[in-house]
Structure formats: structure tokens, C-alpha cells
Design a protein around this motif. Structure first.
Motif, short mmCIF file in Angstrom:
data_model
loop_
_atom_site.label_atom_id
_atom_site.label_comp_id
_atom_site.label_asym_id
_atom_site.label_seq_id
_atom_site.Cartn_x
_atom_site.Cartn_y
_atom_site.Cartn_z
N ARG A 382 0.83 -1.21 0.00
CA ARG A 382 0.00 0.00 0.00
C ARG A 382 0.87 1.27 0.00
O ARG A 382 0.53 2.25 -0.67
CB ARG A 382 -0.94 -0.01 1.21
CG ARG A 382 -2.15 -0.92 1.03
CD ARG A 382 -3.17 -0.74 2.13
NE ARG A 382 -2.73 -1.35 3.38
CZ ARG A 382 -2.98 -2.60 3.71
NH1 ARG A 382 -3.67 -3.38 2.90
NH2 ARG A 382 -2.55 -3.09 4.86
N GLN A 386 0.65 3.99 -2.99
CA GLN A 386 0.30 5.38 -2.72
C GLN A 386 1.41 6.34 -3.15
O GLN A 386 1.13 7.43 -3.67
CB GLN A 386 -0.01 5.57 -1.24
CG GLN A 386 -0.62 6.92 -0.89
CD GLN A 386 -1.89 7.20 -1.68
OE1 GLN A 386 -2.79 6.37 -1.72
NE2 GLN A 386 -1.96 8.37 -2.33
N ARG A 389 1.10 6.84 -6.81
CA ARG A 389 -0.05 7.71 -7.11
C ARG A 389 0.27 9.17 -6.79
O ARG A 389 -0.18 10.08 -7.49
CB ARG A 389 -1.27 7.24 -6.31
CG ARG A 389 -1.89 5.95 -6.84
CD ARG A 389 -3.28 5.74 -6.26
NE ARG A 389 -3.93 4.58 -6.88
CZ ARG A 389 -4.21 3.45 -6.25
NH1 ARG A 389 -3.88 3.31 -4.98
NH2 ARG A 389 -4.80 2.46 -6.88
N ASN A 390 1.03 9.36 -5.70
CA ASN A 390 1.39 10.73 -5.32
C ASN A 390 2.22 11.42 -6.38
O ASN A 390 2.26 12.66 -6.43
CB ASN A 390 2.15 10.72 -3.98
CG ASN A 390 1.27 10.36 -2.81
OD1 ASN A 390 0.02 10.38 -2.91
ND2 ASN A 390 1.87 10.00 -1.69
#
Length: 396
Positions: A382, A386, A389-390
Motif C-alpha cells: 500500500r 500510494q 499515485r502521489n
């Protein structure tokens, strides 16, 4: 009839045939309890089955021994019968399902038995063995529904009670029920306060269903990586003994079994087959109320084919978040892979595979990138996801 005297007699008869497998403490597998393992995977032939079959054959008359013996098995009982028959100079024929692991088939032949492969599962091999028994006059050595076989398996309980005091629970695999019948009967005669829990694979819940519904039931089919306990129907004797002496039964999934096999390898340096690991899977995934208890898991066998083992390990790694993959949609331009690799490395992940493919993306310049990674756990996955994605990468 089964009796405690018969179990003690079996212990004496088997003294020079089987190996006493000492109970060992396990760490890092089920931290909520004080866990011990009874490693029957280290038994002669790699499984507990030799106990019951050797005692059964020792109890045959001279006339029966002269006729020879026949058995059916998913593999481990086959090796036990073959070894016991060879030690007594008796001819043996073993019917095995044709999907039995190659290692078990070859080991059975190596112990001196003639092998007959039967299309289907254990129950199909069972019917073939009964047919040959009638045609040829052999003595049938049942893998679980026989009082002498059950008494032989009960010797495991005597060894556990001898090795360890103040036991709260024993967790035992269930296929046809011979192993847990012998252990539960013996334990409840000597120390009835000990809980005896049984475990079946969710893809072969024959005893679980039968006990739940109050009568013996036959499954239409079985499908599980725990091939040693893939039995469609429990026996008459074992059903009654499980009903009378076993405290509870739970089911574990193939994914849970794979995680247990991996945990045994990593934490105990111990190889278990699928059927051998189901008790540990039940302890790991909280199937019984054992928090703070002293618990023994019976590792019933270790005869897993090496090709199957590699697949099970891969499955266990994925199911524990240790191995994972991401599919990322990109604009096909230089530097993208470099940026993705940097983000994953900064998060502590390790890229083990990269696959590039063009596909049906929103942009004509789009592509897909599949990244295979080594990770610590699902939380680590995770974090990496993330972080990507950031930085505006699109995770599919």
C-alpha cells in the motif's frame, strides 16, 4: 473394539518399526499461543501413516499374510503399507489416484509395492482396491476405518503426552478421520481435559459436513492442495469416534494452507505437505480459541512434490504480501521506468520483473507496465502504491 490397551499394544509392536518424533517448540508462527509441533513429516516414509498400516499388518494371521495385502491411498498410506509388507515378506498392491504426486508414486514402488494407478480421486482408487480384493483374495488394509489402523495412529497421542505436560489443546488434520480418531480417543481416555480440534480443507469438508449434519455424507467432488486429506466420505468407525471425542472441527482454505507451509519453511526449516500443514494453518488464522494456551499441532506428513512446493511457496508469498505485482498505465516516453524504479526503491521494495505491453489506453501514446516486486507485507504494498499515485502514476 478399539481400546486403550490396544493403543498401548500398538506402541510396543511399533517400537522397532517407527521413529519417535519428539515434540518441538515453534516460534513466530502463531504468537497468540504457546505452539508446539509433532513432526510426523520426519517419520519413516515421511508420514504418520506407517503407524496404522504396520500395526494392522502385524495383527494379520499367517494365512492372511500368505495371501498378500492390498490398499488404496492418496500416497502416504501407500508407502506405509508397502514398507510394512516388505518388512514382513508380504506381497502388496497399492491403488493410487492417477493425480497422486510423482514423488509418492515412486516412493511407494521403492518400498516394494506393485502400484495400480486409478483415474479419479482417492474414493475411485478405493473402489478399485475393493474389486481387486474380491478377485484375488488379498487382505484389504483400510487407510483409516479400521480399529487396528486407528490404534496405530493413537500411538502419536501417547508420545505427545509423554513429551509435554499441561497441554491445553491438540490440533489434528482430518481426511478420512483415522488419525484424529486414534489421537482423540487416546487423549480423552488419559487426559479428558485436553481439547482435540480437527481441521479439514475447505475444498474437501467431508467430516465437517457429516458432523454438522449428524450423519455420514459423501461429497460430489474434492479440490484442494492438501491432497492427503482429499476424501469424499468419512468412515463409519471414524465418524462415530470423531462425533464422540473431538471437540470441534474447522475449515482452512488453500491460501491459508500455502501460508502455513511457507511459515513452517521459514520459521522452523520444516517441509510439510498440504495435508500436513492444515493444523498449523488453523492455529495461524485463529480457527480455534487457543489464545494464551499450550497447543500441539500435528504435522501429519512432508511428502510434497518439489514442483508443487515451488508453486505453493509462490502462492504463500503472494497471499502474505511478500510478493506482489502492479499494472501501471503510462505515456510511452523515456524516463518512466527510471522514475517508477526510484519510487519503489525509495520505499524499500525490490523490483524482480518488468513487462511492457501496448494496449487499449486512452492515449495513442499509452502503454502498460507490469512490475513484479518483493515486498515486506500488504502495508508495504500500500505504501508503494500510494507513493506512485502521489507522483501521478495511474495504477490499474
Amino acid at each position: 473394539m478399539l481400546s486403550l490397551d490396544k493403543v498401548f499394544d500398538a506402541q510396543q509392536v511399533l517400537k522397532n518399526i517407527v521413529r519417535e518424533t519428539g515434540v518441538v517448540r515453534a516460534y513466530g508462527i502463531a504468537p497468540d499461543c504457546e505452539l508446539y509441533l509433532k513432526p510426523e513429516n520426519l517419520q519413516i516414509t515421511g508420514s504418520f501413516k506407517v503407524r496404522g498400516s504396520a500395526y494392522k499388518i502385524a495383527m494379520l494371521s499367517e494365512e492372511e499374510k500368505a495371501q498378500g495385502v492390498i490398499a488404496c491411498s492418496a500416497g502416504n498410506h501407500a508407502q506405509g503399507v508397502a514398507l510394512a509388507a516388505s518388512k514382513n515378506g508380504i506381497q502388496s498392491i497399492i491403488c493410487l489416484p492417477d493425480n497422486a504426486p510423482i514423488s509418492k508414486v515412486e516412493a511407494t514402488k521403492g518400498f516394494g509395492a506393485q502400484v495400480c494407478l486409478v483415474e479419479g480421486c482417492y474414493d475411485d482408487a478405493y473402489q478399485k482396491a475393493l474389486q481387486l480384493k474380491e478377485e484375488m483374495g488379498y487382505t484389504f488394509v483400510h487407510p483409516f476405518d479400521d480399529e487396528n489402523v486407528i490404534a496405530g495412529q493413537g500411538t502419536i497421542a501417547l508420545e505427545i503426552l509423554q513429551d509435554l505436560d499441561n497441554i491445553d489443546a491438540i490440533i489434528v488434520p482430518i481426511g478420512g478421520g483415522g488419525l484424529i480418531s486414534g489421537i482423540a480417543y487416546t487423549v480423552k481416555q488419559i487426559r479428558p481435559s485436553i481439547k482435540v480440534y480437527g481441521v479439514q480443507a475447505s475444498g474437501a469438508p467431508s467430516m465437517y459436513n457429516s458432523i454438522r449434519d449428524g450423519s455420514i455424507e459423501c461429497l460430489d467432488s474434492v479440490q484442494t492442495i492438501a491432497d492427503g486429506i482429499a476424501v469424499k466420505q468419512p468412515g463409519q468407525n471414524t465418524f462415530q469416534l470423531v462425533h464422540d471425542y473431538v471437540d470441534d472441527i474447522a475449515l482452512v482454505t488453500d491460501d491459508e494452507v500455502a501460508c502455513a507451509i511457507l511459515a513452517l519453511i521459514e520459521n522452523q526449516k520444516m517441509i510439510a505437505e498440504g495435508a500436513g500443514a492444515v493444523a498449523v494453518a488453523a492455529a495461524m488464522f485463529g480457527k480455534f480459541p487457543i489464545q494464551g494456551k499450550r497447543v500441539v499441532c500435528v504435522i501429519s506428513g512432508g511428502n510434497i512434490d518439489v514442483t508443487s512446493l515451488s508453486r505453493v511457496i509462490d502462492r504463500g508469498l503472494r497471499n502474505s504480501g511478500r510478493s506482489s505485482s502492479l499494472l501501471i498505465e503510462l505515456i510511452d516516453k523515456p524516463g518512466q521506468l527510471k522514475d517508477i524504479s526510484r519510487i519503489i526503491a525509495d520505499c524499500g521494495g525490490n523490483v524482480t520483473g518488468v513487462h511492457y505491453e501496448k494496449g487499449n489506453t486512452e492515449s495513442v501514446h499509452g502503454c502498460f507496465l507490469r512490475i513484479e516486486m518483493e515486498t515486506r507485507d500488504f502495508e508495504h504494498v500500500r505504501l508503494i502504491t500510494q507513493s506512485l499515485r502521489n507522483e501521478n502514476f495511474k495504477i490499474i
